[in-house]
Motif scaffolding. Structure first.
Motif, mmCIF file in Angstrom:
data_model
loop_
_atom_site.group_PDB
_atom_site.id
_atom_site.type_symbol
_atom_site.label_atom_id
_atom_site.label_comp_id
_atom_site.label_asym_id
_atom_site.label_seq_id
_atom_site.Cartn_x
_atom_site.Cartn_y
_atom_site.Cartn_z
ATOM 1 N N GLN A 14 0.831 -1.204 0.000
ATOM 2 C CA GLN A 14 0.000 0.000 0.000
ATOM 3 C C GLN A 14 0.868 1.257 0.000
ATOM 4 N N PHE A 15 1.923 1.266 0.814
ATOM 5 C CA PHE A 15 2.807 2.430 0.869
ATOM 6 C C PHE A 15 3.432 2.686 -0.503
ATOM 7 N N ILE A 16 3.856 1.618 -1.170
ATOM 8 C CA ILE A 16 4.449 1.741 -2.505
ATOM 9 C C ILE A 16 3.394 2.181 -3.511
ATOM 10 N N ARG A 17 2.221 1.588 -3.447
ATOM 11 C CA ARG A 17 1.124 1.952 -4.349
ATOM 12 C C ARG A 17 0.786 3.441 -4.219
ATOM 13 N N ASP A 18 0.836 3.957 -2.993
ATOM 14 C CA ASP A 18 0.533 5.374 -2.744
ATOM 15 C C ASP A 18 1.776 6.260 -2.837
ATOM 16 N N GLY A 19 2.923 5.670 -3.172
ATOM 17 C CA GLY A 19 4.144 6.442 -3.354
ATOM 18 C C GLY A 19 4.615 7.145 -2.089
ATOM 19 N N PHE A 20 4.367 6.525 -0.935
ATOM 20 C CA PHE A 20 4.751 7.097 0.365
ATOM 21 C C PHE A 20 4.227 8.525 0.533
ATOM 22 N N ILE A 21 3.001 8.742 0.062
ATOM 23 C CA ILE A 21 2.333 10.036 0.225
ATOM 24 C C ILE A 21 1.173 9.860 1.194
ATOM 25 N N ASP A 22 1.055 10.781 2.132
ATOM 26 C CA ASP A 22 -0.089 10.799 3.039
ATOM 27 C C ASP A 22 -1.293 11.243 2.212
ATOM 28 N N ARG A 23 -2.206 10.334 1.993
ATOM 29 C CA ARG A 23 -3.345 10.615 1.118
ATOM 30 C C ARG A 23 -4.328 11.609 1.722
ATOM 31 N N TYR A 24 -4.176 11.938 3.019
ATOM 32 C CA TYR A 24 -5.061 12.916 3.646
ATOM 33 C C TYR A 24 -4.456 14.312 3.723
ATOM 34 N N SER A 25 -3.129 14.424 3.540
ATOM 35 C CA SER A 25 -2.488 15.737 3.609
ATOM 36 C C SER A 25 -1.644 16.061 2.377
ATOM 37 N N GLY A 26 -1.262 15.043 1.629
ATOM 38 C CA GLY A 26 -0.384 15.230 0.482
ATOM 39 C C GLY A 26 1.093 15.261 0.862
ATOM 40 N N GLN A 27 1.399 15.137 2.154
ATOM 41 C CA GLN A 27 2.775 15.208 2.655
ATOM 42 C C GLN A 27 3.533 13.910 2.380
ATOM 43 N N LYS A 28 4.850 14.042 2.181
ATOM 44 C CA LYS A 28 5.706 12.867 1.992
ATOM 45 C C LYS A 28 5.888 12.142 3.321
ATOM 46 N N LEU A 29 5.909 10.818 3.246
ATOM 47 C CA LEU A 29 6.154 9.969 4.407
ATOM 48 C C LEU A 29 7.441 9.188 4.153
ATOM 49 N N SER A 85 -0.230 9.167 7.715
ATOM 50 C CA SER A 85 0.644 9.164 8.894
ATOM 51 C C SER A 85 -0.144 8.682 10.095
ATOM 52 N N MET A 86 0.587 8.279 11.123
ATOM 53 C CA MET A 86 -0.079 7.877 12.358
ATOM 54 C C MET A 86 -0.849 9.057 12.949
ATOM 55 N N LEU A 87 -0.288 10.251 12.800
ATOM 56 C CA LEU A 87 -0.946 11.465 13.286
ATOM 57 C C LEU A 87 -2.309 11.646 12.626
ATOM 58 N N HIS A 88 -2.353 11.593 11.305
ATOM 59 C CA HIS A 88 -3.633 11.781 10.616
ATOM 60 C C HIS A 88 -4.575 10.600 10.829
ATOM 61 N N ASN A 89 -4.029 9.399 10.945
ATOM 62 C CA ASN A 89 -4.859 8.234 11.233
ATOM 63 C C ASN A 89 -5.537 8.401 12.594
ATOM 64 N N SER A 90 -4.766 8.897 13.553
ATOM 65 C CA SER A 90 -5.301 9.110 14.896
ATOM 66 C C SER A 90 -6.387 10.187 14.902
ATOM 67 N N ILE A 91 -6.149 11.260 14.186
ATOM 68 C CA ILE A 91 -7.147 12.346 14.113
ATOM 69 C C ILE A 91 -8.409 11.859 13.418
ATOM 70 N N LYS A 92 -8.217 11.143 12.303
ATOM 71 C CA LYS A 92 -9.373 10.703 11.515
ATOM 72 C C LYS A 92 -10.224 9.703 12.291
ATOM 73 N N SER A 93 -9.576 8.776 12.965
ATOM 74 C CA SER A 93 -10.282 7.787 13.772
ATOM 75 C C SER A 93 -11.394 7.125 12.947
ATOM 76 N N ASN A 94 -12.606 7.167 13.427
ATOM 77 C CA ASN A 94 -13.735 6.537 12.739
ATOM 78 C C ASN A 94 -14.637 7.547 12.037
ATOM 79 N N TRP A 95 -14.067 8.692 11.664
ATOM 80 C CA TRP A 95 -14.836 9.716 10.961
ATOM 81 C C TRP A 95 -14.653 9.548 9.455
#
Length: 189
Positions: free
Chosen positions: A50-65, A125-135
Motif C-alpha cells: 500500500q505504501f508503494i502503491r501510494d508512493g509514500f504520500i499521506d493521502r489525507y495531507s499530500g505530505q511525503k512519508l 501518517s499515524m498522526l492523521h490516522n489518529s485524528i481521523k479515527s472513525n470519521w
C-alpha cells in the motif's frame, strides 16, 4: 429536517416533559444505526504494498512519508536525540514517528461499515490516522489526495537499505529487520 434541528426538537420535547415524543423525533429524524464492524486485517507485506502503491504520500495531507525502518535506524544511532518507544508514547518518542511513518487507514471507516479491502485503504501518517479515527472524510472536511509515484519518491527506502547494508548489526533490531526485508523484497531499484 436537519440533524441539529432534530436534536433541538428532541431537547425541547424533553423540556416539555415528553420523553416519548423526543424519542420519536430522534427515531424518525436522526436514528442510530448500529453497524457490525468487519474488523481490520492486513499484514506488513500488504502495508508495504500500500505504501508503494501510494508512493509514500499521506493521502489525507499530500505530505511525503518515509519508510518505517529509516527512523528506527536514526533512533538506534541517536537514542537520546531521536528516541523511539515501542508503543509510540508521545512523551517518550520523537514526533517524527507520528508525523512521517506511514500506516494504512480505511478511507470509509470499518466501524461505519466500510470494507477491509485494498480498495478502501489509504496511506496516511499515524498522526492523521489518529485524528481521523472513525470519521469519514466528509465529516472532517478532508479530501483524498492523489497517490504519489514510487519511482519519483521512494519514502527514503533505498537510503534505508543502504544504511542497513553499511551496518548489518542494525538487523539485530527486529523492527529494522522486518522493514528491511520488506523493503528489499519490494524495492525495484
Amino acid at each position: 429536517m436537519e440533524k441539529i434541528e432534530a436534536i433541538e426538537l428532541a431537547a425541547l420535547k424533553l423540556l416539555q416533559q415528553s420523553p416519548s415524543e423526543a424519542k420519536t423525533v430522534i427515531d424518525k429524524e436522526y436514528p442510530f444505526h448500529k453497524i457490525v464492524s468487519q474488523g481490520r486485517n492486513y499484514s506488513d507485506k500488504e502495508k508495504m504494498e500500500q505504501f508503494i502503491r501510494d508512493g509514500f504520500i499521506d493521502r489525507y495531507s499530500g505530505q511525503k512519508l518515509v519508510n518505517p525502518g529509516i527512523l528506527k535506524v536514526l533512533s538506534n544511532y541517536m537514542p537520546e536525540t531521536f528516541p523511539y518507544h515501542s508503543h509510540w508514547k508521545m512523551e517518550e518518542c520523537h514526533n517524527a514517528y507520528w508525523e512521517f511513518v506511514p500506516t494504512v487507514d480505511h478511507i470509509y471507516p470499518v466501524a461505519l461499515g466500510g470494507a477491509d479491502s485494498m480498495e478502501n485503504w489509504a496511506t496516511t501518517s499515524m498522526l492523521h490516522n489518529s485524528i481521523k479515527s472513525n470519521w469519514t472524510l466528509e465529516q472532517l472536511g478532508w479530501k483524498l489526495y492523489d497517490a504519489g509515484d514510487y519511482t519519483r519518491y521512494d519514502g527514503l527506502t533505498r537510503l534505508f537499505i543502504k544504511l542497513v547494508r553499511s551496518d548489518e548489526g542494525l538487523l539485530k533490531d527486529t523492527y529494522i529487520k522486518r522493514w528491511y526485508r520488506l523493503s528489499v523484497d519490494f524495492d525495484k531499484g
